[in-house]
Design a protein around this motif. Structure first.
Motif, PDB file in Angstrom:
ATOM      1  N   ILE A 156       0.824  -1.213   0.000  1.00 48.78           N
ATOM      2  CA  ILE A 156       0.000   0.000   0.000  1.00 48.78           C
ATOM      3  C   ILE A 156       0.858   1.263   0.000  1.00 48.78           C
ATOM      4  CG2 ILE A 156      -1.876  -1.169   1.230  1.00 48.78           C
ATOM      5  CD1 ILE A 156      -1.166   0.616   3.691  1.00 48.78           C
ATOM      6  N   LEU A 157       2.119   1.159   0.352  1.00 44.88           N
ATOM      7  CA  LEU A 157       2.957   2.343   0.562  1.00 44.88           C
ATOM      8  C   LEU A 157       2.968   3.329  -0.607  1.00 44.88           C
ATOM      9  CD1 LEU A 157       5.909   0.780   2.576  1.00 44.88           C
ATOM     10  CD2 LEU A 157       3.904   2.016   3.424  1.00 44.88           C
ATOM     11  N   PRO A 158       3.077   2.894  -1.864  1.00 44.82           N
ATOM     12  CA  PRO A 158       3.101   3.871  -2.963  1.00 44.82           C
ATOM     13  C   PRO A 158       1.801   4.676  -3.107  1.00 44.82           C
ATOM     14  CG  PRO A 158       3.852   1.720  -3.732  1.00 44.82           C
ATOM     15  CD  PRO A 158       3.312   1.526  -2.349  1.00 44.82           C
ATOM     16  N   TYR A 159       0.715   4.207  -2.518  1.00 43.47           N
ATOM     17  CA  TYR A 159      -0.580   4.868  -2.676  1.00 43.47           C
ATOM     18  C   TYR A 159      -0.899   5.858  -1.552  1.00 43.47           C
ATOM     19  CZ  TYR A 159      -0.908   1.018  -5.911  1.00 43.47           C
ATOM     20  OH  TYR A 159      -0.648   0.120  -6.916  1.00 43.47           O
ATOM     21  N   ILE A 160      -0.055   5.899  -0.537  1.00 44.12           N
ATOM     22  CA  ILE A 160      -0.306   6.752   0.618  1.00 44.12           C
ATOM     23  C   ILE A 160       0.348   8.107   0.406  1.00 44.12           C
ATOM     24  CG2 ILE A 160      -0.019   6.988   3.128  1.00 44.12           C
ATOM     25  CD1 ILE A 160      -1.946   4.701   2.133  1.00 44.12           C
ATOM     26  N   GLN A 161      -0.435   9.150   0.693  1.00 37.15           N
ATOM     27  CA  GLN A 161       0.043  10.520   0.530  1.00 37.15           C
ATOM     28  C   GLN A 161       0.295  11.164   1.884  1.00 37.15           C
ATOM     29  OE1 GLN A 161      -2.939  12.545  -1.810  1.00 37.15           O
ATOM     30  NE2 GLN A 161      -2.930  10.951  -3.397  1.00 37.15           N
ATOM     31  N   GLU A 162       1.149  12.146   1.877  1.00 39.01           N
ATOM     32  CA  GLU A 162       1.447  12.920   3.083  1.00 39.01           C
ATOM     33  C   GLU A 162       0.143  13.479   3.665  1.00 39.01           C
ATOM     34  OE1 GLU A 162       4.574  14.367   5.547  1.00 39.01           O
ATOM     35  OE2 GLU A 162       4.887  13.385   3.615  1.00 39.01           O
ATOM     36  N   GLY A 163      -0.078  13.249   4.957  1.00 34.23           N
ATOM     37  CA  GLY A 163      -1.244  13.790   5.643  1.00 34.23           C
ATOM     38  C   GLY A 163      -2.512  12.965   5.527  1.00 34.23           C
ATOM     39  N   ASP A 164      -2.443  11.780   4.914  1.00 31.99           N
ATOM     40  CA  ASP A 164      -3.621  10.913   4.815  1.00 31.99           C
ATOM     41  C   ASP A 164      -4.056  10.422   6.186  1.00 31.99           C
ATOM     42  OD1 ASP A 164      -3.873  10.992   2.060  1.00 31.99           O
ATOM     43  OD2 ASP A 164      -2.986   9.019   1.713  1.00 31.99           O
ATOM     44  N   GLY A 165      -5.303  10.039   6.261  1.00 34.18           N
ATOM     45  CA  GLY A 165      -5.823   9.276   7.381  1.00 34.18           C
ATOM     46  C   GLY A 165      -6.098   7.877   6.867  1.00 34.18           C
ATOM     47  N   ILE A 166      -5.572   6.881   7.541  1.00 33.09           N
ATOM     48  CA  ILE A 166      -5.671   5.500   7.070  1.00 33.09           C
ATOM     49  C   ILE A 166      -6.487   4.688   8.057  1.00 33.09           C
ATOM     50  CG2 ILE A 166      -4.370   3.404   6.499  1.00 33.09           C
ATOM     51  CD1 ILE A 166      -1.967   5.340   5.964  1.00 33.09           C
ATOM     52  N   LEU A 167      -7.430   3.922   7.542  1.00 30.13           N
ATOM     53  CA  LEU A 167      -8.168   2.949   8.341  1.00 30.13           C
ATOM     54  C   LEU A 167      -7.895   1.592   7.720  1.00 30.13           C
ATOM     55  CD1 LEU A 167     -11.894   3.144   9.420  1.00 30.13           C
ATOM     56  CD2 LEU A 167     -10.670   1.039   9.031  1.00 30.13           C
ATOM     57  N   TRP A 168      -7.252   0.715   8.490  1.00 31.61           N
ATOM     58  CA  TRP A 168      -6.970  -0.642   8.012  1.00 31.61           C
ATOM     59  C   TRP A 168      -7.912  -1.605   8.717  1.00 31.61           C
ATOM     60  CZ3 TRP A 168      -2.225  -3.988   9.639  1.00 31.61           C
ATOM     61  CH2 TRP A 168      -2.254  -5.195   8.937  1.00 31.61           C
ATOM     62  N   ASP A 169      -8.743  -2.297   7.954  1.00 29.10           N
ATOM     63  CA  ASP A 169      -9.737  -3.223   8.492  1.00 29.10           C
ATOM     64  C   ASP A 169      -9.614  -4.544   7.735  1.00 29.10           C
ATOM     65  OD1 ASP A 169     -11.924  -4.309   9.775  1.00 29.10           O
ATOM     66  OD2 ASP A 169     -13.332  -2.755   9.156  1.00 29.10           O
ATOM     67  N   CYS A 170      -9.107  -5.603   8.275  1.00 28.48           N
ATOM     68  CA  CYS A 170      -8.627  -5.704   9.632  1.00 28.48           C
ATOM     69  C   CYS A 170      -7.418  -6.638   9.724  1.00 28.48           C
ATOM     70  CB  CYS A 170      -9.736  -6.140  10.562  1.00 28.48           C
ATOM     71  SG  CYS A 170     -10.117  -7.887  10.554  1.00 28.48           S
ATOM     72  N   VAL A 171      -6.721  -6.558  10.834  1.00 33.35           N
ATOM     73  CA  VAL A 171      -5.504  -7.340  11.055  1.00 33.35           C
ATOM     74  C   VAL A 171      -5.793  -8.842  11.082  1.00 33.35           C
ATOM     75  CG1 VAL A 171      -3.614  -7.799  12.668  1.00 33.35           C
ATOM     76  CG2 VAL A 171      -4.388  -5.460  12.293  1.00 33.35           C
ATOM     77  N   THR A 172      -6.871  -9.244  11.720  1.00 34.66           N
ATOM     78  CA  THR A 172      -7.137 -10.685  11.833  1.00 34.66           C
ATOM     79  C   THR A 172      -7.413 -11.318  10.478  1.00 34.66           C
ATOM     80  OG1 THR A 172      -9.391 -10.085  12.496  1.00 34.66           O
ATOM     81  CG2 THR A 172      -7.906 -10.791  14.237  1.00 34.66           C
ATOM     82  N   THR A 173      -8.133 -10.615   9.618  1.00 36.83           N
ATOM     83  CA  THR A 173      -8.394 -11.130   8.269  1.00 36.83           C
ATOM     84  C   THR A 173      -7.092 -11.199   7.478  1.00 36.83           C
ATOM     85  OG1 THR A 173     -10.616 -10.215   8.324  1.00 36.83           O
ATOM     86  CG2 THR A 173      -9.724 -10.770   6.159  1.00 36.83           C
ATOM     87  N   TRP A 174      -6.303 -10.123   7.556  1.00 33.88           N
ATOM     88  CA  TRP A 174      -5.009 -10.097   6.873  1.00 33.88           C
ATOM     89  C   TRP A 174      -4.119 -11.257   7.345  1.00 33.88           C
ATOM     90  CZ3 TRP A 174      -0.507  -9.304   9.675  1.00 33.88           C
ATOM     91  CH2 TRP A 174       0.661  -9.214   8.926  1.00 33.88           C
ATOM     92  N   LEU A 175      -4.064 -11.482   8.665  1.00 31.88           N
ATOM     93  CA  LEU A 175      -3.221 -12.556   9.195  1.00 31.88           C
ATOM     94  C   LEU A 175      -3.693 -13.919   8.694  1.00 31.88           C
ATOM     95  CD1 LEU A 175      -0.880 -13.477  10.988  1.00 31.88           C
ATOM     96  CD2 LEU A 175      -2.499 -13.569  12.894  1.00 31.88           C
ATOM     97  N   ALA A 176      -4.995 -14.139   8.649  1.00 32.70           N
ATOM     98  CA  ALA A 176      -5.517 -15.405   8.115  1.00 32.70           C
ATOM     99  C   ALA A 176      -5.101 -15.583   6.658  1.00 32.70           C
ATOM    100  CB  ALA A 176      -7.034 -15.456   8.251  1.00 32.70           C
ATOM    101  N   ASN A 177      -5.069 -14.490   5.899  1.00 34.92           N
ATOM    102  CA  ASN A 177      -4.648 -14.550   4.498  1.00 34.92           C
ATOM    103  C   ASN A 177      -3.163 -14.855   4.359  1.00 34.92           C
ATOM    104  OD1 ASN A 177      -7.262 -13.834   3.766  1.00 34.92           O
ATOM    105  ND2 ASN A 177      -6.769 -11.669   3.569  1.00 34.92           N
ATOM    106  N   GLU A 178      -2.365 -14.382   5.300  1.00 34.58           N
ATOM    107  CA  GLU A 178      -0.902 -14.533   5.237  1.00 34.58           C
ATOM    108  C   GLU A 178      -0.378 -15.808   5.895  1.00 34.58           C
ATOM    109  OE1 GLU A 178       1.296 -12.829   3.682  1.00 34.58           O
ATOM    110  OE2 GLU A 178       0.795 -10.712   3.654  1.00 34.58           O
ATOM    111  N   LEU A 179      -1.097 -16.331   6.859  1.00 31.08           N
ATOM    112  CA  LEU A 179      -0.572 -17.328   7.796  1.00 31.08           C
ATOM    113  C   LEU A 179       0.075 -18.546   7.163  1.00 31.08           C
ATOM    114  CD1 LEU A 179      -0.252 -17.753  10.836  1.00 31.08           C
ATOM    115  CD2 LEU A 179      -2.422 -18.957  10.815  1.00 31.08           C
ATOM    116  N   TYR A 180      -0.529 -19.091   6.137  1.00 30.01           N
ATOM    117  CA  TYR A 180      -0.036 -20.361   5.608  1.00 30.01           C
ATOM    118  C   TYR A 180       0.809 -20.209   4.351  1.00 30.01           C
ATOM    119  CZ  TYR A 180      -3.351 -22.035   8.954  1.00 30.01           C
ATOM    120  OH  TYR A 180      -4.022 -22.266  10.113  1.00 30.01           O
ATOM    121  N   ASN A 181       1.037 -19.005   3.929  1.00 28.96           N
ATOM    122  CA  ASN A 181       1.717 -18.793   2.659  1.00 28.96           C
ATOM    123  C   ASN A 181       3.099 -18.163   2.777  1.00 28.96           C
ATOM    124  OD1 ASN A 181      -0.515 -19.739   1.102  1.00 28.96           O
ATOM    125  ND2 ASN A 181      -1.567 -17.857   1.652  1.00 28.96           N
ATOM    126  N   ASN A 182       3.531 -17.868   3.954  1.00 29.13           N
ATOM    127  CA  ASN A 182       4.774 -17.131   4.099  1.00 29.13           C
ATOM    128  C   ASN A 182       5.543 -17.521   5.353  1.00 29.13           C
ATOM    129  OD1 ASN A 182       4.865 -15.089   1.913  1.00 29.13           O
ATOM    130  ND2 ASN A 182       2.908 -14.459   2.789  1.00 29.13           N
TER     131      ASN A 182
END
Length: 176
Positions: free
Chosen positions: A76-102
């Motif tokens: 996501i880093l290239p898409y973030i601009q100075e002064g943005d407000g970011i809401l990431w929803d959610c860590v648990t879903t992301w972790l389930a997506n990552e858990l078995y592949n890395n």
């Protein structure tokens, strides 16, 4: 830029976390509201939840830029601009997506490097996660592994956070 504020919000399923997070960020007077979505529409229930969240944001008085990022949060880093407000929803879903592949050590390192970078670019970062550690440890090895990683990540996020909230029944309790 001055270090941005980090806010961590947790709670049970359907406890009001996302709505609380969206309203919290909208009060922050940021340059742009960015919604980072980790969910993948793998079944009917998830499709419905994603659509409901999208409809909620469409009805707010501010516009939201949405980044669909189920894995590799650093992308996501290239898409973030100075002064943005970011809401990431959610860590648990992301972790389930990552858990078995890395390599999870590598994934965790990338996560916290990403958050550190974001804290110096964004004005506010609101991170939502589900509280899944209120239950006893599972008898299933894969669930125990997930509980280990989510507990470890939650503790580090709260340690870094300026504010930490827990949602229950639509009500927030501020722990930090």
């Amino acid at each position: 830029m001055v270090r941005g504020k980090l806010v961590f919000i947790t709670g049970g399923v359907r406890s009001g976390k996302s709505s609380f997070a969206e309203h919290y960020l909208m009060k922050e007077q940021v340059k742009r509201n960015v919604y980072v979505a980790s969910g993948v529409a793998v079944d009917g229930e998830m499709k419905e939840r994603i659509k409901r969240h999208q409809n909620d944001r469409e009805n707010y008085p501010v516009e939201w830029a949405t980044i669909e990022q189920p894995r590799y949060i650093e992308q996501i880093l290239p898409y973030i601009q100075e002064g943005d407000g970011i809401l990431w929803d959610c860590v648990t879903t992301w972790l389930a997506n990552e858990l078995y592949n890395n390599d999870m050590e590598k994934v965790e390192k990338a996560l916290f490097e990403t958050i550190e970078y974001l804290m110096h670019k964004a004005k506010v970062i609101v991170i939502v996660s589900n509280e899944v550690l209120d239950e006893p440890l599972s008898k299933y090895e894969s669930v125990v592994l997930y509980q280990k990683w989510i507990g470890r990540i939650h503790q580090q996020l709260v340690a870094k956070a300026d504010h930490a909230f827990e949602m229950e029944y639509g009500l927030s309790h501020q722990w930090k």
